[in-house]
Design a protein around this motif. Structure first.
Motif, PDB file in Angstrom:
ATOM      1  N   PHE A 457    -102.090  33.278  51.707  1.00  0.00           N
ATOM      2  CA  PHE A 457    -101.436  34.148  52.689  1.00  0.00           C
ATOM      3  C   PHE A 457    -100.115  33.522  53.100  1.00  0.00           C
ATOM      4  O   PHE A 457    -100.049  32.370  53.491  1.00  0.00           O
ATOM      5  CB  PHE A 457    -102.326  34.335  53.918  1.00  0.00           C
ATOM      6  CG  PHE A 457    -101.677  35.161  55.008  1.00  0.00           C
ATOM      7  CD1 PHE A 457    -101.436  36.507  54.817  1.00  0.00           C
ATOM      8  CD2 PHE A 457    -101.294  34.578  56.209  1.00  0.00           C
ATOM      9  CE1 PHE A 457    -100.826  37.266  55.804  1.00  0.00           C
ATOM     10  CE2 PHE A 457    -100.694  35.317  57.201  1.00  0.00           C
ATOM     11  CZ  PHE A 457    -100.459  36.674  57.000  1.00  0.00           C
ATOM     12  N   ASP A 458     -99.042  34.323  53.005  1.00  0.00           N
ATOM     13  CA  ASP A 458     -97.696  33.846  53.290  1.00  0.00           C
ATOM     14  C   ASP A 458     -97.018  34.823  54.251  1.00  0.00           C
ATOM     15  O   ASP A 458     -96.788  35.983  53.907  1.00  0.00           O
ATOM     16  CB  ASP A 458     -96.902  33.753  51.979  1.00  0.00           C
ATOM     17  CG  ASP A 458     -95.509  33.166  52.168  1.00  0.00           C
ATOM     18  OD1 ASP A 458     -95.012  33.170  53.306  1.00  0.00           O
ATOM     19  OD2 ASP A 458     -94.919  32.713  51.177  1.00  0.00           O
ATOM     20  N   LYS A 478    -112.142  33.645  55.194  1.00  0.00           N
ATOM     21  CA  LYS A 478    -112.606  32.255  55.238  1.00  0.00           C
ATOM     22  C   LYS A 478    -112.442  31.508  53.913  1.00  0.00           C
ATOM     23  O   LYS A 478    -112.649  30.299  53.859  1.00  0.00           O
ATOM     24  CB  LYS A 478    -114.074  32.213  55.675  1.00  0.00           C
ATOM     25  CG  LYS A 478    -114.296  32.737  57.087  1.00  0.00           C
ATOM     26  CD  LYS A 478    -115.747  32.597  57.504  1.00  0.00           C
ATOM     27  CE  LYS A 478    -115.994  33.198  58.885  1.00  0.00           C
ATOM     28  NZ  LYS A 478    -115.189  32.550  59.929  1.00  0.00           N
ATOM     29  N   ARG A 479    -112.054  32.227  52.851  1.00  0.00           N
ATOM     30  CA  ARG A 479    -111.906  31.580  51.537  1.00  0.00           C
ATOM     31  C   ARG A 479    -110.444  31.206  51.251  1.00  0.00           C
ATOM     32  O   ARG A 479    -110.110  30.800  50.149  1.00  0.00           O
ATOM     33  CB  ARG A 479    -112.441  32.502  50.458  1.00  0.00           C
ATOM     34  CG  ARG A 479    -113.895  32.907  50.707  1.00  0.00           C
ATOM     35  CD  ARG A 479    -114.388  33.931  49.716  1.00  0.00           C
ATOM     36  NE  ARG A 479    -114.691  33.342  48.425  1.00  0.00           N
ATOM     37  CZ  ARG A 479    -115.177  34.015  47.391  1.00  0.00           C
ATOM     38  NH1 ARG A 479    -115.400  35.317  47.511  1.00  0.00           N
ATOM     39  NH2 ARG A 479    -115.417  33.417  46.252  1.00  0.00           N
ATOM     40  N   LEU A 480    -109.602  31.313  52.275  1.00  0.00           N
ATOM     41  CA  LEU A 480    -108.188  30.977  52.103  1.00  0.00           C
ATOM     42  C   LEU A 480    -108.009  29.522  51.701  1.00  0.00           C
ATOM     43  O   LEU A 480    -108.640  28.622  52.263  1.00  0.00           O
ATOM     44  CB  LEU A 480    -107.418  31.238  53.394  1.00  0.00           C
ATOM     45  CG  LEU A 480    -106.853  32.643  53.592  1.00  0.00           C
ATOM     46  CD1 LEU A 480    -106.364  32.826  55.015  1.00  0.00           C
ATOM     47  CD2 LEU A 480    -105.733  32.911  52.606  1.00  0.00           C
ATOM     48  N   LYS A 481    -107.097  29.311  50.734  1.00  0.00           N
ATOM     49  CA  LYS A 481    -106.769  27.959  50.282  1.00  0.00           C
ATOM     50  C   LYS A 481    -105.322  27.595  50.549  1.00  0.00           C
ATOM     51  O   LYS A 481    -104.995  26.410  50.646  1.00  0.00           O
ATOM     52  CB  LYS A 481    -107.064  27.827  48.784  1.00  0.00           C
ATOM     53  CG  LYS A 481    -108.540  27.948  48.432  1.00  0.00           C
ATOM     54  CD  LYS A 481    -108.778  27.692  46.949  1.00  0.00           C
ATOM     55  CE  LYS A 481    -110.272  27.739  46.635  1.00  0.00           C
ATOM     56  NZ  LYS A 481    -110.528  27.440  45.199  1.00  0.00           N
ATOM     57  N   VAL A 482    -104.453  28.598  50.669  1.00  0.00           N
ATOM     58  CA  VAL A 482    -103.024  28.358  50.881  1.00  0.00           C
ATOM     59  C   VAL A 482    -102.547  29.234  52.029  1.00  0.00           C
ATOM     60  O   VAL A 482    -102.758  30.455  52.020  1.00  0.00           O
ATOM     61  CB  VAL A 482    -102.208  28.680  49.611  1.00  0.00           C
ATOM     62  CG1 VAL A 482    -100.717  28.478  49.870  1.00  0.00           C
ATOM     63  CG2 VAL A 482    -102.671  27.815  48.443  1.00  0.00           C
ATOM     64  N   LEU A 505    -109.232  24.846  52.664  1.00  0.00           N
ATOM     65  CA  LEU A 505    -107.777  24.840  52.711  1.00  0.00           C
ATOM     66  C   LEU A 505    -107.202  23.685  51.891  1.00  0.00           C
ATOM     67  O   LEU A 505    -107.588  22.537  52.048  1.00  0.00           O
ATOM     68  CB  LEU A 505    -107.296  24.723  54.157  1.00  0.00           C
ATOM     69  CG  LEU A 505    -105.794  24.935  54.386  1.00  0.00           C
ATOM     70  CD1 LEU A 505    -105.407  26.379  54.100  1.00  0.00           C
ATOM     71  CD2 LEU A 505    -105.401  24.556  55.805  1.00  0.00           C
ATOM     72  N   LEU A 506    -106.259  24.033  50.993  1.00  0.00           N
ATOM     73  CA  LEU A 506    -105.616  23.035  50.144  1.00  0.00           C
ATOM     74  C   LEU A 506    -104.148  22.817  50.497  1.00  0.00           C
ATOM     75  O   LEU A 506    -103.628  21.716  50.338  1.00  0.00           O
ATOM     76  CB  LEU A 506    -105.708  23.446  48.671  1.00  0.00           C
ATOM     77  CG  LEU A 506    -107.101  23.588  48.069  1.00  0.00           C
ATOM     78  CD1 LEU A 506    -107.002  24.072  46.624  1.00  0.00           C
ATOM     79  CD2 LEU A 506    -107.854  22.265  48.133  1.00  0.00           C
ATOM     80  N   GLN A 507    -103.485  23.862  50.975  1.00  0.00           N
ATOM     81  CA  GLN A 507    -102.041  23.778  51.207  1.00  0.00           C
ATOM     82  C   GLN A 507    -101.684  24.482  52.517  1.00  0.00           C
ATOM     83  O   GLN A 507    -102.065  25.636  52.726  1.00  0.00           O
ATOM     84  CB  GLN A 507    -101.287  24.414  50.038  1.00  0.00           C
ATOM     85  CG  GLN A 507     -99.781  24.353  50.148  1.00  0.00           C
ATOM     86  CD  GLN A 507     -99.107  24.958  48.935  1.00  0.00           C
ATOM     87  OE1 GLN A 507     -99.662  24.973  47.837  1.00  0.00           O
ATOM     88  NE2 GLN A 507     -97.912  25.491  49.109  1.00  0.00           N
ATOM     89  N   LEU A 531    -107.579  19.157  52.169  1.00  0.00           N
ATOM     90  CA  LEU A 531    -106.144  19.445  52.210  1.00  0.00           C
ATOM     91  C   LEU A 531    -105.374  18.535  51.257  1.00  0.00           C
ATOM     92  O   LEU A 531    -105.553  17.325  51.252  1.00  0.00           O
ATOM     93  CB  LEU A 531    -105.618  19.252  53.633  1.00  0.00           C
ATOM     94  CG  LEU A 531    -104.204  19.771  53.904  1.00  0.00           C
ATOM     95  CD1 LEU A 531    -104.168  21.290  53.837  1.00  0.00           C
ATOM     96  CD2 LEU A 531    -103.706  19.291  55.267  1.00  0.00           C
ATOM     97  N   ARG A 532    -104.494  19.148  50.437  1.00  0.00           N
ATOM     98  CA  ARG A 532    -103.709  18.387  49.457  1.00  0.00           C
ATOM     99  C   ARG A 532    -102.213  18.397  49.763  1.00  0.00           C
ATOM    100  O   ARG A 532    -101.514  17.446  49.420  1.00  0.00           O
ATOM    101  CB  ARG A 532    -103.935  18.945  48.054  1.00  0.00           C
ATOM    102  CG  ARG A 532    -105.345  18.728  47.535  1.00  0.00           C
ATOM    103  CD  ARG A 532    -105.439  19.137  46.076  1.00  0.00           C
ATOM    104  NE  ARG A 532    -106.795  18.933  45.559  1.00  0.00           N
ATOM    105  CZ  ARG A 532    -107.136  19.141  44.300  1.00  0.00           C
ATOM    106  NH1 ARG A 532    -106.228  19.560  43.431  1.00  0.00           N
ATOM    107  NH2 ARG A 532    -108.364  18.944  43.897  1.00  0.00           N
ATOM    108  N   GLU A 533    -101.723  19.459  50.385  1.00  0.00           N
ATOM    109  CA  GLU A 533    -100.290  19.557  50.652  1.00  0.00           C
ATOM    110  C   GLU A 533    -100.067  19.987  52.100  1.00  0.00           C
ATOM    111  O   GLU A 533    -100.685  20.951  52.564  1.00  0.00           O
ATOM    112  CB  GLU A 533     -99.621  20.558  49.703  1.00  0.00           C
ATOM    113  CG  GLU A 533     -99.713  20.176  48.244  1.00  0.00           C
ATOM    114  CD  GLU A 533     -98.992  21.151  47.336  1.00  0.00           C
ATOM    115  OE1 GLU A 533     -98.100  21.878  47.838  1.00  0.00           O
ATOM    116  OE2 GLU A 533     -99.321  21.202  46.138  1.00  0.00           O
TER     117      GLU A 533
END
Length: 642
Positions: A457-458, A478-482, A505-507, A531-533
């Motif tokens: 989501f942006d 709830k499955r958002l990663k970015v 969440l990754l980013q 979280l990666r970024e």
């Protein structure tokens, strides 16, 4: 309770290994497999015994990892900054009988000695040496000893010349050859490989000096299916004409940015291949109506990309009349794309699944309504900066294209009614609504209520969005990663409290969210363990407490932007000591001393890339810069106004 746990543990040991392996095979995600390992010692043992893929961040644990996972067939060392010759010797020692693939992208530290050790893995089929700029002809000659080699990538290996490439002709089973940006190559090496490796099916010569002479030798390859020639400016129509005598199996042709290729050369080649499925002509200035008139002969064409081309309304219509089987069509930044052309295309190509209209500024709601009416199976629609489209046109998309998975409406005239209609697309996975000034929290409530599959989501610079809207998205999706909320000035720590619900969440991008503080980051650190970024550039109230929480809670963090924040030496060292950090942007961090910059950069053993202010080049000790460059860390010096 203890007795019950002991009894359950005993029962687990009685289960047959093959049954437990069957359960393990049903766990596709890395995180799920990690959780499996924590259940009991038997599960840990079985996972180790069945693990065939390993991705390492630090080479110093290579030997113990390979001792534990003794069935490894696929090894990825591309996240390591430095891979020494001794590391590759270790790989050969423990995996020589079974290793099939190895990735060494962007790694430094090894040379001919290490490659010589690696080729002891006689079963190797795939080797990725992309961006290993130290690799040259000597290493290629050694690699050619791998008789079962099927795939090799050498992107940006500028020291490889025709001598090294010719050596690969000994690898008779070679099928995939990636030579993008190998500027040291000429025609002779291409000719030798094409002559000796008849199984080649995938070749990437983009950004090389190959000419028509070298290209002509590829006509020998009866199994060639994919050919990429992006920005090969020494290739002309003559070279493509030479290919038409062979290459009958060609399915994918990419000649984007080839300045000397025209419609005539493409027609000569594509019409000799009866199986062409994908054609990329982006930014080819010599494309004319002659080509579009001939497209009706390409009955199998499924993908065509014309980004940046001057097409014209009539030619757009010709695409529809010729390519009935199109599944993907890209007109990004094209001139001459109008409602009439789009209506004709979508009326004929009702099976379209992906459509890119980015910056097609002449289309209106008429085109969108035609897309919605005719392409109900559409999966991806990109419409950034289509300024003549109104909310009414976007509503029609929401009503008809219910299978949409990707929707980019950045800088469009979207409002809350449009979002309400789009919310009917319950399969949405990627949604971009940045720069949409008329959307508010009320619109996001609709998305959060129905789009449960959303992964990205942006809402970049959509200033009408605040904490309430973000809470609706986070609680419903709830499955958002970015998530990108950069420049949403109404967003506060309350939004981060909501985002913390997203355990996958990754980013997270929070650039210039000026009301976000270290308190908000502590919410993220407590819950978003994967979280990666993280980008907190210009979050001026983010300081040491926030980054300290991140360093303790987000141990998988690989990329962080701390530019223009209030972080001091203490917070800087906390981030530098994280085991996985690979990319840092550290511009205008006025509270960090030069001495700390030096200590932090050296302490960060996994660092592959860092962005710094140009002024630091003069103040950092030369020894620090030398050590960083020697171990492979890329230093990007930026001149940025404060």
């Amino acid at each position: 309770m203890a007795k019950e746990q002991e009894r359950d543990g005993a029962l687990i040991w009685m289960l047959a290994d093959e049954n437990l392996h069957a359960v393990l095979d049903k766990l596709p995600g890395r995180l799920d497999r990690q959780s499996w390992c924590l259940v009991c010692k038997k599960f840990l043992y079985l996972e180790a015994a069945s693990r065939k893929y390993v991705h390492l961040m630090r080479p110093e644990i290579l030997e113990p990892v390979l001792r534990r996972y003794h069935q490894v067939e696929h090894l990825d060392l591309s996240s390591c900054v430095e891979v020494k010759d001794s590391c590759l010797a270790t790989v050969a020692k423990f995996t020589s009988e079974r290793l099939l693939t190895i990735k060494l992208m962007r790694t430094k530290g090894f040379g001919a000695v290490g490659v010589k050790a690696l080729v002891e893995c006689k079963s190797l089929q795939e080797v990725d040496l992309s961006f290993c700029t130290q690799v040259g002809d000597v290493e290629m000659i050694i690699v050619s000893e791998l008789k079962h080699l099927q795939k090799i990538k050498l992107t940006h290996c500028r020291n490889v010349t025709d001598v090294g490439l010719s050596a690969l002709s000994r690898c008779k089973d070679l099928r995939t050859l990636g030579l993008k940006f190998c500027s040291g190559l000429g025609d002779n090496g291409i000719r030798d490989v094409a002559t000796a490796c008849p199984q080649l099916s995938n070749i990437d010569l983009s950004f090389t000096e190959v000419s028509d002479k070298g290209l002509a030798s590829l006509a020998l390859l009866e199994h060639l299916e994919s050919l990429s020639l992006i920005s090969c400016n020494n290739v002309s129509d003559n070279g493509l004409n030479c290919l038409k005598s062979g290459c009958k199996a060609l399915q994918k042709l990419d000649v984007a940015k080839c300045s000397n290729v025209s419609s005539h050369g493409i027609i000569a080649l594509t019409h000799s291949s009866g199986q062409l499925q994908q054609l990329n002509l982006s930014y080819c200035k010599l494309i004319s109506s002659v080509l579009f008139s001939s497209l009706q002969k390409l009955k199998t064409l499924e993908v065509i990309r014309l980004d940046g081309c001057a097409i014209g309304e009539a030619n757009v219509s010709l695409i529809g009349s010729g390519c009935k089987e199109l599944k993907e069509l890209s007109f990004s930044k094209c001139q001459g794309v109008t409602d009439v052309g789009i209506v004709d295309v979508v009326t004929a190509c009702t099976g379209l699944q992906k459509l890119d209209l980015t910056c097609c500024r002449e289309i209106t709601d008429v085109a969108l309504e035609a897309v919605a009416t005719n392409c109900r199976g559409l999966l991806s629609l990109k419409m950034e900066n289509c300024l003549l489209v109104t909310a009414e046109g976007l509503i029609s998309i929401g009503k008809c294209c219910l299978l949409l998975e990707e929707l980019d409406l950045t800088d469009c005239n979207l409002n809350d009614n449009g979002l309400k209609s789009i919310a009917r697309c319950t399969e949405l996975r990627f949604l971009k609504v940045g720069y949409c000034m008329d959307i508010t929290d009320a619109g996001l409530v609709h998305i959060g209520a129905t789009c449960k599959n959303l992964r990205e989501f942006d809402c970049y610079r959509s200033v009408g969005i605040s904490d309430e809207g973000i809470a609706a998205i986070a609680s419903g999706c709830k499955r958002l990663k970015v998530v990108n909320m950069s420049y949403c000035e109404s967003v506060t720590d309350a939004s981060l409290h909501s985002i913390a619900l997203l355990r996958d969440l990754l980013q997270l991008e929070l650039r210039a969210c000026s009301r976000v503080t270290s308190v908000g980051l502590s919410y993220i650190a407590a819950s978003c363990k994967h979280l990666r970024e993280l980008d907190v550039k210009r979050c001026t109230y983010v300081g040491d407490p926030g980054v300290l929480a991140i360093s303790n809670g987000c141990q998988n963090l690989r990329q962080i932007n701390l530019s223009y924040t209030a972080v001091t030496d203490f917070g800087m060292m906390a981030i530098a000591n994280m085991s996985c950090i690979q990319d840092m942007k550290l511009v205008h961090m006025t509270k960090v001393t030069v001495d700390c910059f030096g200590r932090a950069l050296l302490a960060c053993g996994s660092l592959k890339k860092v962005k710094l202010l140009t002024g630091l080049r003069m103040t950092l000790p030369n020894e620090v810069i030398r050590q960083l460059e020697n171990r492979g860390t890329r230093l990007r010096w930026m001149e940025k106004p404060k």
